[in-house]
Design an enzyme around this catalytic site. Structure first.
Site, PDB file in Angstrom:
ATOM      1  N   GLY A  91       3.746   6.424  -0.325  1.00 30.83           N
ATOM      2  CA  GLY A  91       4.344   5.914  -1.554  1.00 30.83           C
ATOM      3  C   GLY A  91       4.701   4.458  -1.372  1.00 30.83           C
ATOM      4  N   SER A  97       0.835  -1.193   0.000  1.00 31.18           N
ATOM      5  CA  SER A  97       0.000   0.000   0.000  1.00 31.18           C
ATOM      6  C   SER A  97       0.872   1.246   0.000  1.00 31.18           C
ATOM      7  CB  SER A  97      -0.918   0.019   1.229  1.00 31.18           C
ATOM      8  OG  SER A  97      -1.604   1.252   1.332  1.00 31.18           O
ATOM      9  N   HIS A  98       0.307   2.351  -0.467  1.00 32.61           N
ATOM     10  CA  HIS A  98       1.011   3.626  -0.387  1.00 32.61           C
ATOM     11  C   HIS A  98       1.091   4.137   1.051  1.00 32.61           C
ATOM     12  CE1 HIS A  98       0.618   3.561  -4.692  1.00 32.61           C
ATOM     13  NE2 HIS A  98       1.239   4.708  -4.805  1.00 32.61           N
ATOM     14  N   SER A  99       0.282   3.564   1.907  1.00 28.56           N
ATOM     15  CA  SER A  99       0.263   3.983   3.311  1.00 28.56           C
ATOM     16  C   SER A  99       0.683   2.817   4.199  1.00 28.56           C
ATOM     17  CB  SER A  99      -1.146   4.443   3.713  1.00 28.56           C
ATOM     18  OG  SER A  99      -1.262   4.544   5.121  1.00 28.56           O
ATOM     19  N   SER A 150       0.777   2.520  -9.063  1.00 25.96           N
ATOM     20  CA  SER A 150       2.227   2.546  -8.892  1.00 25.96           C
ATOM     21  C   SER A 150       2.699   1.481  -7.916  1.00 25.96           C
ATOM     22  CB  SER A 150       2.692   3.929  -8.430  1.00 25.96           C
ATOM     23  OG  SER A 150       2.072   4.300  -7.223  1.00 25.96           O
TER      24      SER A 150
END
Length: 232
Positions: A43, A9-11, A70
């Site tokens: 990110g 995850s981005h978090s 991403s």
């Protein structure tokens, strides 16, 4: 050993929270969070994802789930750097992170193989496109009639209904039987299908099978529901 899971995850908080959630249903599965950047920001990190895949692989393989585009690119890059043998034991699931992750965790806990766990994650895609009215119907959908069929109707007694933990316990038990069983017409071995029924306290659940050898499974599942899953 079981198939391991990696949540990208981005978090970092989302990935770690999903590990906490899935662990309630899959205590024996290696669940690894790979969220956020190396400096704790929003990110993804190649190093974190690569390390998580290595940590999660006990020999039976790893299913990787990602949140945004991403994150998928980062995971794909990490896979590219694996040797051929390791890469063959990794599946990048095409599934939403939370719903797919929970479904995959339960499948891994019940002994699913690598492809089976990845497929279980993918069932979240079908559930996401299902009619939202599926959980609001008052009438159970019966298993197709069969002279050898068997069914029982039990009421949900849990205060919070058939929420994630009892639903996972139900699916785990259903998965121990080789026969097909349904709950209000839905596959008893599909966590997302069961949760989508929206079975709240007081709602009836018809547990049914058309298999002549399915009575034991139906009775075991009906007794589990009637017991309240050990909840107060």
């Amino acid at each position: 050993m079981t198939v391991g899971l990696v949540f990208v995850s981005h978090s970092s908080k989302i990935a770690e929270g999903l590990v906490d959630l899935a662990r309630q249903m899959a205590a024996d599965v290696t669940l690894v969070a790979a969220g956020g950047t190396d400096d704790g920001g929003i990110g993804t990190s190649f190093d974190r994802v690569a390390a998580a895949i290595d940590e999660a692989d006990s020999g039976d393989g790893v299913v990787v789930l990602c949140d945004l585009g991403s994150a998928i690119l980062t995971a794909e890059t990490a896979l590219d750097f694996l040797d051929d043998d390791s890469r063959a034991r990794v599946r990048l699931a095409d599934a939403p992170l939370v719903e797919g992750g929970v479904a995959a965790a339960v499948a891994a806990q019940t002994g699913g193989d690598l492809d089976g766990v990845a497929a279980a994650a993918g069932t979240a895609n079908a559930s996401a496109g299902a009619d939202d009215s599926a959980g609001t119907s008052q009438a159970p959908q019966a298993e197709p009639s069969s002279s050898s069929g068997y069914s029982r109707v039990v009421s949900i007694v849990n205060r919070d209904g058939l929420h994630a933990r009892p639903a996972a316990d139900f699916v785990k038990l259903a998965s121990t039987f080789p026969v097909r069983v349904t709950v209000n017409g839905k596959d008893a071995k599909s966590l997302l299908a069961i949760m989508a029924l929206g079975l709240v306290r007081g709602r009836d659940a018809e547990i049914a099978t058309a298999d002549p050898d399915g009575k034991e499974a139906v009775d075991a599942l009906a007794d589990l529901v009637a017991s309240g899953f050990g909840e107060d």
